[in-house]
Design an enzyme around this catalytic site. Structure first.
Site, PDB file in Angstrom:
ATOM      1  CG  HIS B  54     -61.823 102.229  -3.738  1.00 39.24           C
ATOM      2  ND1 HIS B  54     -62.859 101.907  -2.902  1.00 39.24           N
ATOM      3  CD2 HIS B  54     -62.162 103.410  -4.301  1.00 39.24           C
ATOM      4  CE1 HIS B  54     -63.778 102.853  -2.953  1.00 39.24           C
ATOM      5  NE2 HIS B  54     -63.373 103.777  -3.801  1.00 39.24           N
ATOM      6  CG  LEU B  57     -55.071 105.462   3.383  1.00 39.71           C
ATOM      7  CD1 LEU B  57     -53.799 105.967   2.697  1.00 39.71           C
ATOM      8  CD2 LEU B  57     -54.805 104.134   4.081  1.00 39.71           C
ATOM      9  NE  ARG B  58     -62.685 107.585   7.899  1.00 44.49           N
ATOM     10  CZ  ARG B  58     -63.649 106.691   7.674  1.00 44.49           C
ATOM     11  NH1 ARG B  58     -63.743 105.612   8.406  1.00 44.49           N
ATOM     12  NH2 ARG B  58     -64.544 106.903   6.748  1.00 44.49           N
ATOM     13  CG  HIS B 144     -70.452 103.455  -4.454  1.00 44.13           C
ATOM     14  ND1 HIS B 144     -70.195 102.360  -3.657  1.00 44.13           N
ATOM     15  CD2 HIS B 144     -71.721 103.834  -4.133  1.00 44.13           C
ATOM     16  CE1 HIS B 144     -71.252 102.110  -2.891  1.00 44.13           C
ATOM     17  NE2 HIS B 144     -72.182 102.991  -3.165  1.00 44.13           N
ATOM     18  CG  HIS B 197     -66.882  98.894  -3.840  1.00 40.91           C
ATOM     19  ND1 HIS B 197     -66.190  99.856  -3.150  1.00 40.91           N
ATOM     20  CD2 HIS B 197     -67.980  99.520  -4.323  1.00 40.91           C
ATOM     21  CE1 HIS B 197     -66.848 100.991  -3.201  1.00 40.91           C
ATOM     22  NE2 HIS B 197     -67.936 100.822  -3.913  1.00 40.91           N
ATOM     23  CG  ASP B 270     -63.898  98.956  -0.892  1.00 36.10           C
ATOM     24  OD1 ASP B 270     -63.311  99.832  -1.559  1.00 36.10           O
ATOM     25  OD2 ASP B 270     -65.089  98.675  -1.059  1.00 36.10           O
TER      26      ASP B 270
END
Lengths: 299, 360
Positions: B54, B57-58, B144, B197, B270
């Site tokens: 998780h 990716l920019r 989430h 998370h 994350d």
């Protein structure tokens, strides 16, 4: 006087420094010092939140010390154009100002400005964190009233503690000066872990007022009712407001403070706000002397 | 290429032996040819390639960071840029669980769908989750857990530091109440639920209890939630500006115990890279996130996880959850992560024909 570059909060300020500031404020208050220590200097008021009292008080104090006051209006200008706080601060500092006085809706904003610029920074209220000049003027008002002795006095701080920066600054200053503090408010408006800061906490106003030498009533934002924090203004006044009857039951010499502006009939009944015990107008007066002392100390 | 002298650790096959490994043409080979290059990995561990469950990716620069962090597979959260690709490691994509992550309509499921993820967005309507569980059958749903009405303006868990600093806080129930709700639904519908998370002790208790009852539930925890508590916000340090919010030391202790005993299945990074301009504001106004790829392995070492468990939380468990192969068997695609336990760090990775072992 110790030179401090910034006044960002009162937490951790040693008692000796607090007392120096209060003594110096007292000298200004009693007219024992004049002088235009800031002659030729520029002081910038940078307010991201509307504020008339604090901004005017700093303006009068700075002008009294001979400074030129620049009022940098933020709402609707650079902030809305997406300029970062760091960027804005650097631009203001580049104008050659000596002191930036900043008020911002977010906790930690003044500290961020201080890290970003080379000039002095005074926090005029950052989010729910601190409002150190208010904390100092409250302490000074009591100090003056009680002849310089705060040790073992009992002060009740009542209202919206959760959202109040004034409450936090009061806590740090008064505790350092030896005051016994009790915090009181609706359970929904008391922050977690508060008692770990070495203060008493209660939700019962009569418990808080019992034996109090001074009562600090905090301002309640009426909008909090719509956030389900308490049912109504009327109920708030009934349970946590300083009504005439409650004020009558205080110790004979007990005093009442409020950082202003007062919601009459909510935190305080109008009779109490204008009554014998009220030091509210004196707080405003003392604010100028205290802010002169602060401006002098950081510059 | 001969990887010489390392300890091979693969919990799936209960392998833990010191042996040489031969890699040829991007695959694990059975024996070395004459003249094959030798890489001395004496004292190192070789594990099936690490899989991050998780991360956002920019841009492609983040993949270099993932590689340095020891990952050979990254599952891009739905918030990732679709343009990010790699010819070095495997980039897989989580499909959006709901259209636009808005929580109203179901996202499309194809035969190739790896998993369905709600990214960092809450799923407010329990009815939508119920339908998703019914419809998705054996596909993993990555959630989430957050009730925004309990989060309010909060940016960090409750604690003395946030109270002193005047930072709005998030109660534990903002996460745990949604986990409790979702587990109730799962019990009725069946399906496979994965909580990304998790941060609170109560979440771990709920998941432990659900697993004991035989529910198909899994969870991961991030490196930062294992190492930082609310006191990290001291001085408004932005290391504490992450999402979900940091929690108390007591929560951290339970997260660690849960990771050790298997209640929490995996460590997921994350990893979120935040634009520098989004960090030039006061704490609350800054965009949350931290670059976690390169902190992950050191965190696991610091927790003193047994070697097999360490490999499990980064490789075997994520592979099992996603139905991916994680094998060191001869003939399989070479995806491996090499650790150096002496420096508690990543020595390098092999991903097919790509590797970072030859030039340390």
């Amino acid at each position: 006087m110790t030179a401090r570059r910034h006044l960002l909060g009162l937490e951790g300020l040693p008692r000796t420094e607090l007392e120096q500031l209060l003594s110096r404020a007292h000298e200004y208050r009693e007219g024992r010092v004049g002088g235009r220590h800031l002659s030729g200097r520029v002081v910038a008021n940078v307010f991201y939140e509307p504020s008339t009292r604090t901004r005017s008080s700093f303006e009068v104090a700075a002008a009294g010390l001979g400074a030129h006051v620049l009022n940098w209006t933020v709402t609707g200008s650079s902030a809305s154009k997406g300029e970062t706080l760091v960027d804005t601060a650097k631009n203001i500092a580049a104008l050659g100002v000596s002191v930036i006085i900043v008020r911002h809706q977010h906790s930690g904003a003044a500290a961020l400005v201080a890290r970003s610029v080379g000039c002095s920074v005074i926090n005029a209220g950052d989010g729910q964190h601190e409002h150190p000049s208010q904390g100092l003027l409250d302490a000074y008002t009591l100090w003056r009233r009680w002849g310089g002795v705060l040790e073992n006095k009992r002060v009740a701080i009542v209202g919206d503690i959760l959202h109040s920066r004034v409450a936090r600054s009061n806590l740090h200053a008064l505790k350092a000066l030896g005051v016994k503090l009790v915090f009181c408010g609706p359970p929904t408006l008391l922050p977690s872990h508060l008692s770990q800061l070495g203060v008493d906490v209660t939700t019962e106003l009569d418990v808080a007022l019992n034996g109090a030498d001074a009562v600090m009533m905090l301002r309640i934002q009426k909008e909090r009712a719509s956030e389900a924090l308490f049912p109504s203004a009327a109920e708030y006044h009934q349970r946590w407001g300083l009504t005439t009857a409650r004020a009558a039951a205080l110790k004979p010499e007990a005093v009442v403070l409020h950082p202003g502006p007062v919601n009459r009939g909510l935190e305080l009944s109008p009779e109490v706000a204008d009554g014998q015990r009220s030091l509210i107008l004196e707080q405003v007066e003392n604010g100028i002397a205290v802010r002169k002392a602060v401006l002098e100390a950081v510059s | 290429m001969i990887l010489r002298g390392a300890r091979l650790i693969d919990p799936n096959t209960r392998t833990d032996t010191k042996t040489d490994l031969v890699i040829r043409d991007g695959k694990i080979a059975d024996k070395a040819n004459a003249g094959e290059a030798v890489i001395d990995l004496d004292g190192c561990w070789i594990a099936p390639g690490f899989i991050d469950l998780h991360s956002v990716l920019r841009d492609e620069s983040e993949l270099a960071s993932a590689i340095r962090g020891g990952f050979t597979t990254v599952v891009a959260a739905p918030e990732s840029a679709s343009s990010v690709k790699s010819d070095q490691i495997r980039v897989l994509r989580a499909a959006p669980l709901t259209r636009g992550l808005e929580g109203n309509e179901l996202g499309e499921v194809a035969a190739t769908t790896l998993c369905l993820s709600q990214g960092f967005k809450p799923l407010n309507r329990a009815g939508v989750l119920r339908r998703a569980l019914q419809y998705s059958n054996r596909t993993l749903l990555v959630l989430h857990a957050e009730d925004p009405s309990l989060t309010g303006a909060g940016v960090i868990g409750e604690g003395l530091t946030p109270t002193r600093l005047g930072l709005p806080s998030v109660p534990v129930a903002a996460e745990s109440s949604i986990i409790a709700r979702d587990l109730q639904i799962l019990e009725e519908t069946g399906g496979r639920l994965h909580f990304a998370h998790v941060t609170t002790a109560r979440s771990v208790e709920l998941i432990r209890h659900a697993k004991a009852r035989g529910l198909s539930v899994s969870a991961d925890v991030t490196p930062h939630h294992l190492t930082r508590d609310t006191s990290a916000a001291e001085d408004y340090s932005l290391t504490a500006r992450v999402w979900p919010p940091l929690r108390s030391p007591a929560d951290l202790a339970v997260l660690k115990a849960g990771l050790l005993d298997g209640t929490i299945d995996a460590i997921a990074c994350d990893h979120v890279k935040v634009d520098v301009l989004d960090r030039e504001h006061a704490f609350e106004a800054c965009a949350p996130g931290c670059e976690a790829f390169e902190a992950a392995v050191a965190t696991a070492f610091a927790l003193e996880l047994p070697p097999a468990r360490l490999v499990e939380v980064f490789a075997s468990a994520p592979a099992r959850l996603l139905g991916l192969a994680a094998s060191l068997a001869v003939g399989s695609e070479a995806r491996l992560t090499v650790l150096d336990p002496r420096t508690r760090s990543v020595r390098g990775v092999v991903s097919g024909r790509f590797n970072t072992l030859e030039k340390p």
